[in-house]
Design an enzyme around this catalytic site. Structure first.
Site, PDB file in Angstrom:
ATOM      1  N   ASP A 187       0.869  -1.170   0.000  1.00  0.00           N
ATOM      2  CA  ASP A 187       0.000   0.000   0.000  1.00  0.00           C
ATOM      3  C   ASP A 187       0.912   1.228   0.000  1.00  0.00           C
ATOM      4  OD1 ASP A 187      -2.157   1.666  -0.079  1.00  0.00           O
ATOM      5  OD2 ASP A 187      -3.236   0.722   1.556  1.00  0.00           O
TER       6      ASP A 187
HETATM    7  C1  BGC Z   1      -5.014   3.289  -0.090  1.00  0.00           C
HETATM    8  C2  BGC Z   1      -5.133   2.269  -1.200  1.00  0.00           C
HETATM    9  C3  BGC Z   1      -4.968   2.934  -2.538  1.00  0.00           C
HETATM   10  C4  BGC Z   1      -3.625   3.630  -2.559  1.00  0.00           C
HETATM   11  C5  BGC Z   1      -3.280   4.281  -3.881  1.00  0.00           C
HETATM   12  C6  BGC Z   1      -3.772   4.136  -0.237  1.00  0.00           C
HETATM   13  O1  BGC Z   1      -3.750   5.210   0.653  1.00  0.00           O
HETATM   14  O2  BGC Z   1      -5.017   2.637   1.156  1.00  0.00           O
HETATM   15  O3  BGC Z   1      -6.357   1.597  -1.101  1.00  0.00           O
HETATM   16  O4  BGC Z   1      -5.077   2.000  -3.564  1.00  0.00           O
HETATM   17  O5  BGC Z   1      -3.622   4.624  -1.560  1.00  0.00           O
HETATM   18  O6  BGC Z   1      -4.020   5.397  -4.123  1.00  0.00           O
END
Ligand code: BGC
Length: 743
Positions: free
Chosen positions: A285
């Site tokens: 993530d």
């Molecule tokens: C979120 C993810 C997301 C990623 C990219 C993160 O802060 O938890 O679900 O895909 O950002 O935008």
């Protein structure tokens, strides 16, 4: 070298054209190995580095000079947040200047639509309509793929039982069975039958794992749960997505039983890539590898990189841990070459499967982008999905539907004419002009000559009541009153945990003021999560829960308000009476001291100031017609481990309108080595019935239906008696039977 590469690419391209298809599996493996042999250590690490970029091309791009240089040098494997044909082409062209010309993967959070905004995922889950959910993902994929996107970070398959956690909006709710079915439908919708089609994208099962169980419902917080719970409740939707062929997984921000998920070899190596035999790759993530330092699990960024790659996190999203330290770790013998190679191989395999080595620009075609984004069928599909997502919670005295020729209607509330709020969070490329507000939708439906009286009353988060008098006067002048309240779009979603689940601001007081007029008030609630609204629940004439229904939300709501669509949604999450009841699920466990008599709860598992029951139960949702359940038949009352038993019953539409019902099958394992919940969903069917129509509905029960994860994490079905319960909600069981499983 370059000439050889070109020759190899050309030959491979010819071969694939000759085969009339994208590269086949064996072919891909051979091409991956061929490429790997020619890659330097730095180039390999580059494939695992994912960068975010927005408007990196055109004027002002100088400030991204370093990032652009990294792409040109082959030090970047994937980009997120680059979108649109023009931009993806331009950035891809930079990657193709690198020595080995390895194309980039473009990824984006296409969560509930790209140009055409669909209901938020929790709303879609309320449709219990797998075809509609699959279709929504297909349209989102089609639009995104036409705009140069290869890969979406969806579906989120985290189970959510705590509405304080704002990200319940992005999931399928609280239930493992329903969540697993929806996970599969979404993966199928995004990806299609085989990776590489020009109208589909790669999907991501996220966030692996346990993210939805954050302590106190606070986003990013620690998670602590038994392994049995993890395997029984939280992992199955991920397993279902993996079995459905989801191209990638994303790990999670949270710690799980003390170990950050990003550094968890148990999750990523043992379970995912080991037991489940998963062949796709895992992306971290956002900066979650870097955050291993913040967690206090790694002393510095280099150590974080080592932990993450060894644990099976293949790609580093915006963490700069791999780009800065992985080459040195491998060169210094601290990380095995084979560990690096495995990650790189997984990433390259997906690039080949997507056909990007054959044509790196194949998703970036300006004519296709124009045509697909203007396709009028997408709005029709979004309207259909939105109608199906709406849940009629209450309808006293058949306050709804409104007659189309009602003389005058007061439309009140801060969200009555909202547009942006209808879309919800995670909007990536929407067109605000296309959003139909609820007021717009109503205007499009009512008979000419009907008078609409509009008053805002207050803002979503207002603290004053100065607009109430006008709203009350409007209600006084109208034959029917509609109030539209709820959350604004940015109150649910990532980092939007709430400690208070009430209607924000003074909206509950606005309802009270309208109710005090004595006129029946119909309430539409917009929100990304279950809210607590006891005053409204007690005194509103009717309540329609609309979630954030997307760009066609206004039309969809109006379709239901005026009876052009008979509501069929059912709650995918329990609605509590108070924050004090959460986390909450219909899957209550048995206790040694159950409440047997609501009047006497002393020394019972109860609250002294609230019933245990929720305000609205999982599976609840009304229709404008009525359904009767009868004639439960089991093909056999006793079954062996290898047998199948058919459970059938008759469902009849006993009302005067056509309507859809979601018939639900629950079981209860009476005695077991791990105490089971009082009820567990094991099947559902959504059926449309004409007035007076009767249909036989069938469920098949096998060993898997009765199985659970035991104390040693084995899937077992223990002999004994099982209660079967069939009904229209978890608290509206209409038919009961018993099934015995033999040794
Ligand atoms: C979120 C993810 C997301 C990623 C990219 C993160 O802060 O938890 O679900 O895909 O950002 O935008």
């Amino acid at each position: 070298m370059t000439t050889n590469v070109n020759k190899a690419l050309l030959l491979a391209a010819l071969a694939s054209v000759a085969a009339g298809a994208m590269a086949q599996d064996g072919d891909v493996a051979r091409r991956v190995e061929d490429l790997m042999r020619r890659m330097t250590l730095e180039e390999k690490v580059g494939q695992l580095h994912q960068l975010s970029g927005r408007q990196m091309t055109g004027p002002g791009s100088e400030k991204f000079a370093d990032k652009l240089a990294d792409i040109r040098a082959g030090r970047v494997g994937s980009m997120l947040n680059v979108k649109g044909v023009a931009e993806t082409r331009e950035i891809q062209a930079l990657a193709l200047q690198s020595r080995l010309k390895i194309p980039l993967l473009f990824s984006l959070d296409v969560i509930h639509g790209y140009r055409t905004v669909f209901p938020v995922p929790l709303g879609e889950a309320a449709s219990w309509d797998l075809d509609a959910i699959r279709e929504s993902a297909r349209v989102a994929a089609r639009e995104a793929a036409a705009s140069g996107i290869h890969w979406t970070f969806a579906p989120m398959v985290d189970i959510g039982r705590d509405p304080r956690w704002g990200r319940v909006m992005e999931g399928a709710g609280e239930d493992t069975y329903l969540g697993s079915q929806i996970a599969v439908a979404r993966v199928q919708g995004f990806q299609g039958p085989k990776l590489g089609a020009l109208d589909r994208v790669m999907a991501t099962a996220k966030h692996f794992a346990g993210y939805g169980a954050a302590i106190a419902g606070r986003d990013y917080n620690a998670v602590d749960m038994s392994e049995q719970q993890l395997h029984e409740v939280y992992l199955p939707p991920f397993k279902a997505a993996a079995d459905a062929g989801v191209a990638t997984f994303m790990n999670a921000f949270n710690t799980l039983n003390g170990v950050p998920a990003t550094a968890s070899a148990v999750l990523q190596r043992d379970i995912l890539k080991g037991q489940w035999g998963y062949r796709g790759f895992v992306v971290s993530d956002w900066a979650s590898i870097k955050e291993l330092v913040e967690h206090g699990h790694a002393a510095d960024l280099s150590e974080a990189a080592r932990q993450a790659i060894e644990a099976g996190s293949d790609m580093d999203m915006e963490g700069y841990a791999y780009s800065r330290h992985l080459a040195a770790l491998v060169a210094g013998g601290k990380v095995k070459q084979s560990v690096l190679d495995d990650a790189v191989r997984r990433v390259l395999t997906k690039k080949f499967e997507m056909g990007l080595f054959d044509d790196p620009y194949r998703f970036s075609d300006a004519a296709r982008e124009r045509a697909v984004l203007a396709d009028p069928s997408h709005a029709r599909i979004a309207r259909d999905v939105a109608r199906k997502s709406l849940v009629l919670l209450k309808n006293e005295g058949q306050a709804l539907p409104f007659a189309k020729d009602v003389g005058s209607l007061a439309v009140i509330g801060p969200l009555a004419d909202a547009r942006r709020d209808l879309e919800g969070g995670w909007i990536v490329q929407s067109d605000p002009q296309r959003v139909v507000s609820i007021l717009d939708g109503i205007r499009g439906q009512v008979a000419p000559g009907m008078r609409l009286v509009v008053a805002k009353g207050c803002d979503v988060a207002c603290t004053d009541t100065s607009g109430f008098a006008e709203a009350v006067a409007a209600a006084g002048r109208a034959d029917a009153v509609l109030l539209v309240v709820g959350e604004s779009w940015d109150m649910s979603g990532e980092a939007k945990s709430r400690a208070d689940l009430g209607l924000p601001g003074r909206q509950a007081a606005l309802f009270d003021a309208l109710a005090a007029t004595g006129k029946p008030v119909v309430v539409v609630i917009l929100a990304g999560r279950p809210l607590v609204f006891n005053g409204v629940a007690d005194r509103a004439a009717a309540i329609l829960y609309a979630w954030f229904p997307g760009a066609q939300g206004g039309n969809a709501v109006a379709d239901v308000l005026f009876g052009d669509y008979n509501p069929s949604g059912k709650l995918p999450m329990t609605f509590p009476r108070s924050v004090g009841q959460v986390p909450i699920s219909y899957q209550q466990y048995r206790t040694g001291r159950p409440v047997v008599n609501a009047a006497n709860v002393v020394y019972r598992s109860a609250y002294i100031d609230s019933p245990n029951t929720p305000r609205y139960a999982f599976g609840h949702g009304l229709s404008y017609t009525t359904f009767a359940y009868s004639d439960l038949v089991l093909s056999e009352p006793v079954m062996g481990q290898g047998d199948k038993v058919e459970v059938s019953f008759t469902l009849a539409n006993t009302g005067r309108r056509a309507g859809e019902e979601v018939a639900q099958l629950y079981i209860r394992d009476r005695v077991s080595s791990i105490v089971r919940p009082l009820m567990e969903l094991k099947g559902f069917r959504k059926l449309k019935l004409e007035p007076g129509e009767r249909r036989t509905v069938r469920f098949v029960i096998d060993r898997d239906t009765l199985a659970f994860t035991d104390g040693k994490l084995r899937r077992v079905a223990e002999p004994g008696e099982f209660d079967l319960m069939i009904g229209s909600a978890s608290d509206a069981i209409r038919l009961r039977g018993t099934l015995t499983l033999r040794d």
